[in-house]
Design a protein around this motif. Structure first.
Motif, mmCIF file in Angstrom:
data_model
loop_
_atom_site.group_PDB
_atom_site.id
_atom_site.type_symbol
_atom_site.label_atom_id
_atom_site.label_comp_id
_atom_site.label_asym_id
_atom_site.label_seq_id
_atom_site.Cartn_x
_atom_site.Cartn_y
_atom_site.Cartn_z
ATOM 1 N N GLU A 216 3.477 -23.762 -14.766
ATOM 2 C CA GLU A 216 4.172 -23.662 -16.048
ATOM 3 C C GLU A 216 5.689 -23.617 -15.867
ATOM 4 O O GLU A 216 6.440 -24.202 -16.645
ATOM 5 N N GLU A 217 6.141 -22.958 -14.812
ATOM 6 C CA GLU A 217 7.588 -22.823 -14.595
ATOM 7 C C GLU A 217 8.227 -24.102 -14.053
ATOM 8 O O GLU A 217 9.451 -24.200 -13.963
ATOM 9 N N GLY A 218 7.414 -25.069 -13.664
ATOM 10 C CA GLY A 218 7.932 -26.314 -13.110
ATOM 11 C C GLY A 218 7.174 -26.696 -11.840
ATOM 12 O O GLY A 218 6.111 -26.154 -11.550
ATOM 13 N N ASP A 219 7.710 -27.632 -11.089
ATOM 14 C CA ASP A 219 7.103 -28.053 -9.833
ATOM 15 C C ASP A 219 7.697 -27.253 -8.686
ATOM 16 O O ASP A 219 8.921 -27.156 -8.553
ATOM 17 N N GLY A 220 6.817 -26.675 -7.868
ATOM 18 C CA GLY A 220 7.279 -25.867 -6.747
ATOM 19 C C GLY A 220 6.399 -26.066 -5.530
ATOM 20 O O GLY A 220 5.390 -26.787 -5.575
ATOM 21 N N TRP A 221 6.762 -25.413 -4.430
ATOM 22 C CA TRP A 221 6.107 -25.614 -3.138
ATOM 23 C C TRP A 221 5.259 -24.420 -2.736
ATOM 24 O O TRP A 221 5.627 -23.276 -2.979
ATOM 25 N N VAL A 222 4.110 -24.713 -2.126
ATOM 26 C CA VAL A 222 3.236 -23.662 -1.595
ATOM 27 C C VAL A 222 2.874 -24.018 -0.163
ATOM 28 O O VAL A 222 2.753 -25.196 0.197
ATOM 29 N N SER A 223 2.693 -22.994 0.655
ATOM 30 C CA SER A 223 2.291 -23.217 2.042
ATOM 31 C C SER A 223 0.833 -23.654 2.083
ATOM 32 O O SER A 223 -0.015 -23.112 1.374
ATOM 33 N N ASN A 224 0.541 -24.642 2.931
ATOM 34 C CA ASN A 224 -0.839 -25.124 3.061
ATOM 35 C C ASN A 224 -1.791 -24.059 3.576
ATOM 36 O O ASN A 224 -3.001 -24.203 3.461
ATOM 37 N N GLU A 225 -1.230 -22.998 4.126
ATOM 38 C CA GLU A 225 -2.056 -21.897 4.636
ATOM 39 C C GLU A 225 -2.828 -21.221 3.511
ATOM 40 O O GLU A 225 -3.901 -20.639 3.742
ATOM 41 N N PHE A 226 -2.314 -21.320 2.283
ATOM 42 C CA PHE A 226 -2.894 -20.559 1.172
ATOM 43 C C PHE A 226 -3.564 -21.435 0.106
ATOM 44 O O PHE A 226 -3.919 -20.934 -0.961
ATOM 45 N N VAL A 227 -3.722 -22.732 0.394
ATOM 46 C CA VAL A 227 -4.404 -23.618 -0.555
ATOM 47 C C VAL A 227 -5.323 -24.577 0.196
ATOM 48 O O VAL A 227 -5.137 -24.818 1.390
ATOM 49 N N GLU A 228 -6.317 -25.074 -0.512
ATOM 50 C CA GLU A 228 -7.201 -26.110 0.020
ATOM 51 C C GLU A 228 -7.040 -27.343 -0.863
ATOM 52 O O GLU A 228 -7.316 -27.296 -2.058
ATOM 53 N N THR A 229 -6.575 -28.451 -0.269
ATOM 54 C CA THR A 229 -6.319 -29.653 -1.045
ATOM 55 C C THR A 229 -7.498 -30.623 -0.970
ATOM 56 O O THR A 229 -8.177 -30.720 0.052
ATOM 57 N N SER A 230 -7.710 -31.338 -2.057
ATOM 58 C CA SER A 230 -8.775 -32.338 -2.115
ATOM 59 C C SER A 230 -8.489 -33.280 -3.274
ATOM 60 O O SER A 230 -7.642 -32.998 -4.126
ATOM 61 N N THR A 231 -9.196 -34.417 -3.281
ATOM 62 C CA THR A 231 -9.062 -35.372 -4.382
ATOM 63 C C THR A 231 -10.300 -35.294 -5.255
ATOM 64 O O THR A 231 -11.418 -35.404 -4.761
ATOM 65 N N HIS A 232 -10.100 -35.087 -6.523
ATOM 66 C CA HIS A 232 -11.208 -34.984 -7.468
ATOM 67 C C HIS A 232 -11.349 -36.284 -8.252
ATOM 68 O O HIS A 232 -10.369 -36.811 -8.782
ATOM 69 N N TYR A 233 -12.573 -36.787 -8.299
ATOM 70 C CA TYR A 233 -12.900 -37.927 -9.141
ATOM 71 C C TYR A 233 -13.971 -37.488 -10.135
ATOM 72 O O TYR A 233 -14.768 -36.608 -9.846
ATOM 73 N N ILE A 234 -13.988 -38.107 -11.278
ATOM 74 C CA ILE A 234 -15.114 -37.931 -12.188
ATOM 75 C C ILE A 234 -16.256 -38.749 -11.611
ATOM 76 O O ILE A 234 -16.070 -39.906 -11.231
ATOM 77 N N THR A 235 -17.427 -38.153 -11.506
ATOM 78 C CA THR A 235 -18.561 -38.830 -10.890
ATOM 79 C C THR A 235 -19.689 -39.037 -11.905
ATOM 80 O O THR A 235 -19.598 -38.609 -13.058
ATOM 81 N N ALA A 236 -20.736 -39.703 -11.452
ATOM 82 C CA ALA A 236 -21.853 -40.027 -12.335
ATOM 83 C C ALA A 236 -22.586 -38.764 -12.782
ATOM 84 O O ALA A 236 -22.536 -37.719 -12.123
ATOM 85 N N GLU A 237 -23.269 -38.892 -13.890
ATOM 86 C CA GLU A 237 -24.057 -37.793 -14.443
ATOM 87 C C GLU A 237 -25.521 -38.235 -14.460
ATOM 88 O O GLU A 237 -25.863 -39.266 -15.023
ATOM 89 N N SER A 238 -26.369 -37.447 -13.805
ATOM 90 C CA SER A 238 -27.794 -37.776 -13.784
ATOM 91 C C SER A 238 -28.412 -37.480 -15.146
ATOM 92 O O SER A 238 -27.823 -36.779 -15.983
ATOM 93 N N LYS A 239 -29.611 -37.993 -15.366
ATOM 94 C CA LYS A 239 -30.310 -37.735 -16.622
ATOM 95 C C LYS A 239 -30.516 -36.237 -16.822
ATOM 96 O O LYS A 239 -30.332 -35.718 -17.923
ATOM 97 N N GLU A 240 -30.875 -35.540 -15.742
ATOM 98 C CA GLU A 240 -31.118 -34.100 -15.830
ATOM 99 C C GLU A 240 -29.821 -33.347 -16.140
ATOM 100 O O GLU A 240 -29.814 -32.401 -16.944
#
Length: 404
Positions: A216-240
């Motif tokens: 909210e305060e803007g764009d800032g930096w965090v140490s990788n030691e305290f976050v886990e990065t990944s890429t999220h995609y919207i994926t398929a939805e099964s019938k169930e």
């Protein structure tokens, strides 16, 4: 002709050569210095195949012996084939080579077999992603989420890195109790803002050891030691999964209707109790929640404009953070929500940005607010501004959730 792999190093043809197998790979590309030998050997093999009572192997062995007699050799081991080592430049695959992105109006069915007659096992929505496992005719075999099956190739774009990046979201999940987001990529830099454990923040940039995220305060930096990065995609939805989602949404709609009914009954009884807090030193008086609609939620929330922002707080008068504010507003209408902006991304049901109505919950990277109409949200913004109005489109919206 039987085919064997040929390996040879041109610099080694004058030294040790191993024969094994029964013939040559006719389409092999020998390295410099071995071309004449392979060509000669193949000619001899073709000649011997046309001779009566001679085997192809005998012709190859003789040619090979003649070739060696012209070159000094240290060791010769005879078996039954020739191996030729080739120098090849390795092909490095991109991480996007096997990523398929659906490009359809709404969704495309995932089928159990590569046929229009195949059973529908799930749906892949527009701009959703899948991994290509193989091809069969004009169908792709794909895996996406918990769904595996076939989709016609015409509905997918495969290996387009730019498209994949545009529909994917790079996120950093906080894995420490309170994460300091700094103005620069250094522990000596001043703190821009703080984020609680479990929040998922949109990644803006990544460098060695540091990740720039949006808060909210803007764009800032965090140490990788305290976050886990990944890429999220919207994926398929099964019938169930689709059935479970629709059931959950229906249950939440019924719960919202019941909460609205109770809120309306309470309002009709003419309650005039105040929601102010004597301990806060705030002498303002607040109307109780009235009715049970999104508009009622928005009207109630707007009373608290100007009250303070407090990190981790949930008091509408003494101070709340962004998710604490939304949580407490909805609690007044009998709706229980998580104290987490990331957690609120899955409450209620999703609506499009162009269909937003007052009372909808608008979710951003590390932030959340309540839509009040006319392109505006009310939100507990920062310590400097407190609870205020903000343009709903001031940042990229991740999702909009509707309760009432």
């Amino acid at each position: 002709m039987n085919r064997n792999r040929i390996r040879a190093a041109a610099c080694c043809l004058t030294a040790t050569v191993i024969l094994s197998g029964s013939s040559f790979v006719s389409n092999a590309a020998p390295t410099a210095g071995a071309g004449n030998f392979v060509s000669t050997a193949l000619t001899a093999e073709a000649t011997d195949n046309n001779s009566t009572g001679n085997s192809a192997n005998a012709g190859v062995s003789q040619t090979f012996s003649q070739y060696l007699s012209q070159k000094p050799a240290t060791t010769t081991t005879v078996d039954t084939a020739i191996q030729v080592v080739q120098n090849e430049t390795p092909v490095v695959k991109s991480e996007y080579d096997d990523i398929a992105i659906a490009q359809v109006d709404n969704y495309v069915n995932v089928r159990s077999t590569p046929s229009e007659e195949g059973e529908v096992v799930g749906k892949l929505y527009n701009n959703s992603a899948a991994t290509v496992l193989g091809t069969e005719g004009d169908w792709y075999q794909i895996h996406s989420g918990n769904v595996e099956g076939y989709i016609k190739a015409e509905f997918l774009v495969v290996g387009d890195a730019e498209l994949a990046k545009s529909v994917g979201t790079r996120v950093a999940k906080v894995n420490t109790q309170t994460l300091n987001v700094r103005k620069e990529a250094s522990t000596d830099s001043s703190i821009l803002g703080q984020v609680p454990d479990g929040e998922e923040l949109t990644v803006v940039e990544e460098i060695d050891g540091w990740t720039k995220v949006s808060i909210e305060e803007g764009d800032g930096w965090v140490s990788n030691e305290f976050v886990e990065t990944s890429t999220h995609y919207i994926t398929a939805e099964s019938k169930e999964e689709e059935e479970a989602r629709l059931k959950k949404e229906e249950e939440e709609r019924k719960a919202a209707e019941e909460a609205a009914r109770r809120a309306t009954e309470k309002s009709n009884k003419g309650s005039s109790s105040s929601n102010s807090s004597s301990s806060s030193g705030n002498n303002r008086s607040y109307n109780p929640p009235s009715g049970g609609s999104g508009q009622a939620v928005a009207d109630y929330a707007c009373q608290f404009i100007g009250n303070p922002y407090v990190y981790g707080g949930t008091s509408l008068t003494n101070g709340a953070d962004c998710s604490g504010f939304v949580m407490s507003v909805y609690a007044a209408f009998g709706i229980s929500l998580p104290h987490s902006s990331s957690g609120m991304r899955s409450v209620g049901y999703e609506v499009s940005q162009d269909a937003m109505q007052p009372g909808d919950i608008v979710c951003y990277s590390g932030h959340v607010g309540i839509y009040v109409g006319n392109g505006t949200i009310v939100n507990a913004s920062t310590e400097a501004t407190g609870i205020k109005y903000t343009n709903a489109f001031y940042r990229s919206i991740i999702t909009v959730r509707r309760i009432f």
